[in-house]
Design a protein around this motif. Sequence first.
Motif, PDB file in Angstrom:
ATOM      1  N   THR A 215       6.554   6.714   2.030  1.00  0.00           N
ATOM      2  CA  THR A 215       7.594   6.819   1.002  1.00  0.00           C
ATOM      3  C   THR A 215       8.453   5.558   1.027  1.00  0.00           C
ATOM      4  N   PRO A 216       8.626   4.858  -0.113  1.00  0.00           N
ATOM      5  CA  PRO A 216       9.489   3.665  -0.145  1.00  0.00           C
ATOM      6  C   PRO A 216      10.868   3.992   0.399  1.00  0.00           C
ATOM      7  N   ALA A 217      11.349   3.182   1.356  1.00  0.00           N
ATOM      8  CA  ALA A 217      12.603   3.543   2.013  1.00  0.00           C
ATOM      9  C   ALA A 217      13.466   2.353   2.390  1.00  0.00           C
ATOM     10  N   ILE A 218      13.041   1.103   2.116  1.00  0.00           N
ATOM     11  CA  ILE A 218      13.855  -0.064   2.457  1.00  0.00           C
ATOM     12  C   ILE A 218      13.933  -0.986   1.239  1.00  0.00           C
ATOM     13  N   GLN A 219      14.832  -1.968   1.311  1.00  0.00           N
ATOM     14  CA  GLN A 219      14.925  -2.959   0.240  1.00  0.00           C
ATOM     15  C   GLN A 219      13.788  -3.977   0.399  1.00  0.00           C
ATOM     16  N   PRO A 220      13.231  -4.460  -0.709  1.00  0.00           N
ATOM     17  CA  PRO A 220      12.082  -5.355  -0.625  1.00  0.00           C
ATOM     18  C   PRO A 220      12.423  -6.790  -0.216  1.00  0.00           C
ATOM     19  N   VAL A 221      13.700  -7.147  -0.227  1.00  0.00           N
ATOM     20  CA  VAL A 221      14.126  -8.460   0.253  1.00  0.00           C
ATOM     21  C   VAL A 221      15.314  -8.262   1.182  1.00  0.00           C
TER      22      VAL A 221
ATOM     23  N   THR B 178       7.767  -1.928   1.048  1.00  0.00           N
ATOM     24  CA  THR B 178       8.802  -0.937   1.357  1.00  0.00           C
ATOM     25  C   THR B 178       8.245   0.335   1.986  1.00  0.00           C
ATOM     26  N   ALA B 179       6.922   0.441   2.101  1.00  0.00           N
ATOM     27  CA  ALA B 179       6.297   1.607   2.740  1.00  0.00           C
ATOM     28  C   ALA B 179       4.843   1.273   3.049  1.00  0.00           C
ATOM     29  N   ASN B 180       4.230   2.091   3.877  1.00  0.00           N
ATOM     30  CA  ASN B 180       2.802   1.916   4.179  1.00  0.00           C
ATOM     31  C   ASN B 180       1.958   2.223   2.940  1.00  0.00           C
ATOM     32  N   GLY B 181       0.846   1.528   2.808  1.00  0.00           N
ATOM     33  CA  GLY B 181      -0.024   1.793   1.670  1.00  0.00           C
ATOM     34  C   GLY B 181      -1.172   0.812   1.594  1.00  0.00           C
ATOM     35  N   THR B 182      -1.865   0.824   0.462  1.00  0.00           N
ATOM     36  CA  THR B 182      -3.005  -0.055   0.206  1.00  0.00           C
ATOM     37  C   THR B 182      -2.731  -0.873  -1.055  1.00  0.00           C
ATOM     38  N   VAL B 183      -2.955  -2.186  -0.976  1.00  0.00           N
ATOM     39  CA  VAL B 183      -2.725  -3.060  -2.127  1.00  0.00           C
ATOM     40  C   VAL B 183      -3.724  -2.699  -3.228  1.00  0.00           C
ATOM     41  N   GLN B 184      -3.177  -2.362  -4.385  1.00  0.00           N
ATOM     42  CA  GLN B 184      -4.014  -1.982  -5.525  1.00  0.00           C
ATOM     43  C   GLN B 184      -4.270  -3.163  -6.454  1.00  0.00           C
TER      44      GLN B 184
END
Length: 323
Positions: free
Chosen positions: A169-175, A217-223
């Motif tokens: 789940t996105p949970a932090i700022q990207p920069v 911002t979260a774990n995942g796979t680049v689409q």
Amino acid sequence: MKKIKYYYNPNTLRYEKLETPLRVKLLRALGFIAGSLVTALIIVSIAFQYLDSPKEKILRQQYEKASENYDVLSGHLRKLQQQMAELEKRDNDVYRAIFEASPIPDSARVKEMEKNKEIQLVQAMDADDLYSDVVSTLNNLNKRVAYQNKSYDDIGGFIKNKEVLLACTPAIQPVSNKDLNRIASGFGYRIDPVYKTVKMHAGLDFAAPQGTPIYATANGTVQQAGNTGNGYGNHVVINHGYGYETLYGHMFRIKTSAGKRIKRGEIIGYVGSTGKSTGPHLHYEVHKNDKKLDPVYFFYNDLTPEQYDRLLKMAAASNQSFD
């Protein structure tokens, strides 16, 4: 027919009939009886020492049966103790993971009351009843342990799934934005910088110098990773699972590729101004089941309540977007 004995009397020079006095007869009888009694006592003592009486045989059989039952029960108890120790450990781990506390078990609250009842119950039982009651208690405890074990297995699965869900789940700022001064434009209707009309702005714009690192911002796979001509310029789309996707647009350079597994906080590119953009910035979007959500509600992992409240106010301000 009784034999008559004679003896030669030298005084009378003839054979006379032998008659045993009564006193001698009594002494002989008493001697015989005494000898018989002593012999009987010796035989009985030897028999009692090496041979079991019928009652002793029954008691010995009961003892051997009780010993066998005790060995079986001891084995069950050792297994149950090991299982209970494992359950206690898992119970503590579950409570620490969910509640961060050590709850008092119900058994501790009623321990003294149950202890007195058990003592009175055991004192009123014979060996067979006691064994039957112990067996019944162990069977009941076995069932409870098995049920509780399954319950903890389910809870453990829920926790693992919850951990995976939280990690995805996105949970932090990207920069990096510790001072909260990089929010340039929020989610909602904003003035388009090119067409100068009010249009829906489906993300957050983070103003930052070109080359500023951009973080997943979260774990995942680049689409997606590249420029597809959709106005986002060099951009990355990460599929986090559970219906979540995040988009990072207008990058100067991409540092990942499609199909790659990404961890939260990993650098995926650098801030730029490619595509439909009026200056170096990062356009960041959060999607849930193909619906675009306000990303400001997904920064709870790296902000204090005061910072989050300030960020909400900044993102809500009406202004012109960067793209």
